[in-house]
Write an enzyme that holds these catalytic residues in place. Sequence first.
Site, short mmCIF file in Angstrom:
data_model
loop_
_atom_site.label_atom_id
_atom_site.label_comp_id
_atom_site.label_asym_id
_atom_site.label_seq_id
_atom_site.Cartn_x
_atom_site.Cartn_y
_atom_site.Cartn_z
N HIS A 178 1.82 9.06 -26.65
CA HIS A 178 1.59 9.72 -27.94
C HIS A 178 2.67 10.72 -28.33
CE1 HIS A 178 -0.57 12.00 -24.75
NE2 HIS A 178 -0.04 13.05 -25.37
N LEU A 179 2.83 10.84 -29.63
CA LEU A 179 3.62 11.90 -30.24
C LEU A 179 2.65 12.85 -30.93
CD1 LEU A 179 6.61 10.13 -32.02
CD2 LEU A 179 6.81 12.04 -30.42
N ARG A 228 -1.33 8.20 -17.29
CA ARG A 228 -2.48 7.99 -18.17
C ARG A 228 -2.26 8.61 -19.54
NH1 ARG A 228 -5.39 12.47 -19.35
NH2 ARG A 228 -4.84 14.27 -18.08
N SER A 229 -1.59 9.77 -19.56
CA SER A 229 -1.38 10.54 -20.79
C SER A 229 0.09 10.90 -20.88
CB SER A 229 -2.25 11.80 -20.78
OG SER A 229 -2.01 12.58 -21.93
N ASN A 260 9.32 13.65 -16.93
CA ASN A 260 8.70 12.75 -15.95
C ASN A 260 9.66 11.66 -15.49
OD1 ASN A 260 5.82 12.94 -18.09
ND2 ASN A 260 6.21 14.21 -16.29
N ARG A 288 0.82 -1.22 0.00
CA ARG A 288 0.00 0.00 0.00
C ARG A 288 0.86 1.27 0.00
NH1 ARG A 288 -4.38 -1.98 4.64
NH2 ARG A 288 -4.93 -3.96 3.60
N CYS A 292 -1.52 14.01 -15.45
CA CYS A 292 -1.08 13.07 -16.49
C CYS A 292 -0.36 11.89 -15.82
CB CYS A 292 -0.15 13.76 -17.48
SG CYS A 292 -0.98 15.03 -18.46
#
Length: 264
Positions: free
Chosen positions: A207-208, A166-167, A177, A127, A146
């Site tokens: 994505h690009l 997620r993105s 990141n 956890r 994101c």
Amino acid sequence: MKTYLDLLSHVLNKGIDRTDRTGVGTRSVFGYQMRFDLQAGFPLLTTKKLHLRSIIYELLWFLRGDTNIAWLKEHGVSIWDEWADEKGNLGPIYGYQWRSWPAPDGRHIDQISNLLMMIKKTPDSRRLIVSAWNPASIKEMALPPCHCFFQFYVADGKLSCQLYQRSADIFLGIPFNIASYALLTMMIAQVSGLKVGDFIHTLGDAHLYSNHFEQAQHQLSRIPNALPFMRINPAVTDLFSFKFEDFELLNYDAQPHIKAPIAV
């Protein structure tokens, strides 16, 4: 950072062209994972120079629980300017959720402090989790998280971290990141008396943007150099006491920056 270049190549060559919220258009894949051994070096791209100052100050800003860009601007960091309102506010984004998650009973939960306590008291726990994705607050945020959920894992005296994003804006966002969460893992390991293990980066929509294709091809033509190393002031034993001056990047041999437009 061949691991990152492999992602870039995979999306360029195997991705699906789609529309997106910004109207720019993307080429994307759904589901991708990268792993970085943090003992092998600090995972900062060498195939284009990154602005480490922005990465460090943004992370310290998150850890402060801050959601106004004033402190960032004081330190010469402008990466959040496009999303802030006229007063510099961004709503209850990362720092607020990390340090002051609002509970239904009126309490505010400091997820980071709870995490540090659990790593020391129950390191085998499953956890060891921090979430920035709060459905009740999404509409109040200038930009929904994101990189939204991360978990730590302690084994053999080493601390590893896995992030779910997620993105994933591969060309501009992902390099930041990777470095940010690698550094966070190193910082938490130090104050917890642990060595560093791996940083695992799991991507949802990777994505690009269509106006980054040329820059991505340019970057893929470059050969990665050896990874640098990050030296952290060993005297710091409290996560919330770190300052910019406590970090020193060694042997960073990066190739020139590649400019690309940001999609807002």
